[in-house]
Design an enzyme around this catalytic site. Sequence first.
Site, mmCIF file in Angstrom:
data_model
loop_
_atom_site.group_PDB
_atom_site.id
_atom_site.type_symbol
_atom_site.label_atom_id
_atom_site.label_comp_id
_atom_site.label_asym_id
_atom_site.label_seq_id
_atom_site.Cartn_x
_atom_site.Cartn_y
_atom_site.Cartn_z
ATOM 1 N N TYR A 253 -6.785 -8.312 12.369
ATOM 2 C CA TYR A 253 -5.492 -8.040 12.990
ATOM 3 C C TYR A 253 -5.588 -8.389 14.471
ATOM 4 O O TYR A 253 -6.638 -8.228 15.097
ATOM 5 C CB TYR A 253 -5.116 -6.566 12.840
ATOM 6 N N ASN B 80 -12.306 -0.939 -0.815
ATOM 7 C CA ASN B 80 -11.640 -1.398 0.408
ATOM 8 C C ASN B 80 -12.428 -0.968 1.639
ATOM 9 O O ASN B 80 -12.742 0.213 1.785
ATOM 10 C CB ASN B 80 -10.230 -0.807 0.499
ATOM 11 N N GLU B 81 -12.783 -1.932 2.491
ATOM 12 C CA GLU B 81 -13.367 -1.655 3.812
ATOM 13 C C GLU B 81 -14.432 -0.559 3.784
ATOM 14 O O GLU B 81 -14.406 0.384 4.581
ATOM 15 C CB GLU B 81 -12.256 -1.278 4.812
ATOM 16 N N GLU C 182 0.850 -1.189 0.000
ATOM 17 C CA GLU C 182 0.000 0.000 0.000
ATOM 18 C C GLU C 182 0.886 1.240 0.000
ATOM 19 O O GLU C 182 1.977 1.246 0.574
ATOM 20 C CB GLU C 182 -0.914 0.016 1.231
ATOM 21 N N GLU D 21 -6.352 -9.053 4.210
ATOM 22 C CA GLU D 21 -5.539 -8.348 5.208
ATOM 23 C C GLU D 21 -5.539 -9.185 6.473
ATOM 24 O O GLU D 21 -6.601 -9.447 7.040
ATOM 25 C CB GLU D 21 -6.069 -6.936 5.512
ATOM 26 N N ASN E 18 -6.733 1.587 2.664
ATOM 27 C CA ASN E 18 -7.433 2.864 2.808
ATOM 28 C C ASN E 18 -6.988 3.872 1.751
ATOM 29 O O ASN E 18 -7.777 4.715 1.307
ATOM 30 C CB ASN E 18 -7.186 3.450 4.207
ATOM 31 N N GLN F 180 1.536 -5.918 5.933
ATOM 32 C CA GLN F 180 1.903 -5.650 4.550
ATOM 33 C C GLN F 180 3.255 -6.273 4.249
ATOM 34 O O GLN F 180 3.674 -7.166 4.986
ATOM 35 C CB GLN F 180 1.879 -4.156 4.301
#
Length: 522
Positions: free
Chosen positions: A257, A185-186, A39, A310, A84, A370
């Site tokens: 996460y 994304n999200e 990213e 992710e 993001n 990442q």
Amino acid sequence: MSEHSHDNKPGELEESRLVVDNDFEVAPVNDRLFGSFVEHLGRCVYDGIYEPGHPEADEDGFRKDVIELVKELGATTIRYPGGNFVSGYRWEDGVGPRDERPRRLDLAWHSTETNQFGLHEMAKWLEKTGGNELMEAVNLGTRGLEEALDLLEYANIPGGTKLSEERRANGADQPFGIKMWCLGNEMDGPWQTGHKSAEDYGTLAASVAAGMRAIDPNVELVVCGSSSHVMDTFGKWEETVLEKTFDNVNFVSCHAYYHPELQPDGTRDMKSFLASGVDMDGFINDVAAAIDATKARLKSKHDVFISFDEWNVWYLNEEPSKNPEGIGNWPVAPRLLEDVYSAADAVVFGDLMITLLKNADRVHAASLAQLVNVIAPIMTEPGGPAWRQTTFYPFSLTAKLAKGGTVLEPKLASGTYETDKYGEVPTINSVAVRGEDGTISVFVVNRSMEAANDFAIKLPEGFALSAVEAQTLHEDDLLAKNTLEDQNRVVLHPNTTITSDADTGTVRVTLPPVSWTAVHVK
């Protein structure tokens, strides 16, 4: 199978057993399970994979030392450019002559994006890392259908149109041939630029999916699931979005996460943290249930799989994760999210990989978030060295041993222990993978903080056992880390306790407390 829970005295040896049976398969191991994520965030791209002027930089400004570590890591599909970041990104800013590319504000990470690295640079970098597959995300935050279709035309149409000819003029005569695309994304996250309701996002994603398929019927599309298992929108979001998109997408995304949460007394909840794989497994099962319910409701014959694009250990909201602030403070490539991982973090990380493999029938793609510097297995210093974090080791060895194999149904007998967060959990988590050559690889984690574990592996009937080896990641100091000053403090070590008995087809190995081990049997 599970045995009764009991409290162990320090130094006590527990026992566990894994039965490996070739007749009971979960699924082939999809190479995409070993994906990662680049990213435009912090120093992942700039000062990470791209640093012109570095002693190790090649003619394109790519750090050769980082390229070699990425190859060693064994990462496959690379998700790009966010995250993001993508929800405010204009892809055309990152193509064409570099001296004409605009500098833009990146609202996601309160930074300045120079656009010196874009789609062409990413494609060229992936060629140098071994031909990794590019998984491209489109902006469905500030943008929509037209811009997504423009990007697909630019990337995948051979020539003869305005945008495809622009690509050729910009140095890529052949199309990039990108197959896997993330539709935003999200989008249920309030932090997301262009945050949307499930209804609005589902409608937009459905139209983008249909349009993209009209251009390239072979694209594989990932629709956004909820941003995490704990979101208030979780479940209802999946139901609404899948209802609108089901037959036109191939994957729904999961993000998770984990970190050891701080307790009121200042200590961390390590016992719950070490059981993070239990939560990931439940998350996967819940999303799979949402997929199945939608498929049944729509009477569809189409299959949708999970892209766990992710996942990692991340000390979210702690000091390294703080964004820059202020209207005049938009730095280029600030140090953000540069978590330094401990031995305990690497054990949990290995447990998460085991969990992904155990669910290989439902999870067909995954991206470690990442790749470099940003919550990453590879760290760099500007003008200086690159090195492996503790988490590098379970990823690289699992990828090396599991790629091309088949996950076998785990038949595991293990003790249990109590956690504040997840209740009673198995002390051992393990999975077996049969290689294309018939060898068996077993990945196992001992979550106990007190007791070593005598782990027995019963091999398949008739297995011609000729050699065994085991490597273990374990440190008595759970907080031991690899740093710029001590880059090899935590590494894998041969586990010399391993024994085998060809007559009974049994392999035994002692697992230290809080350890991750890979056993390879041939």
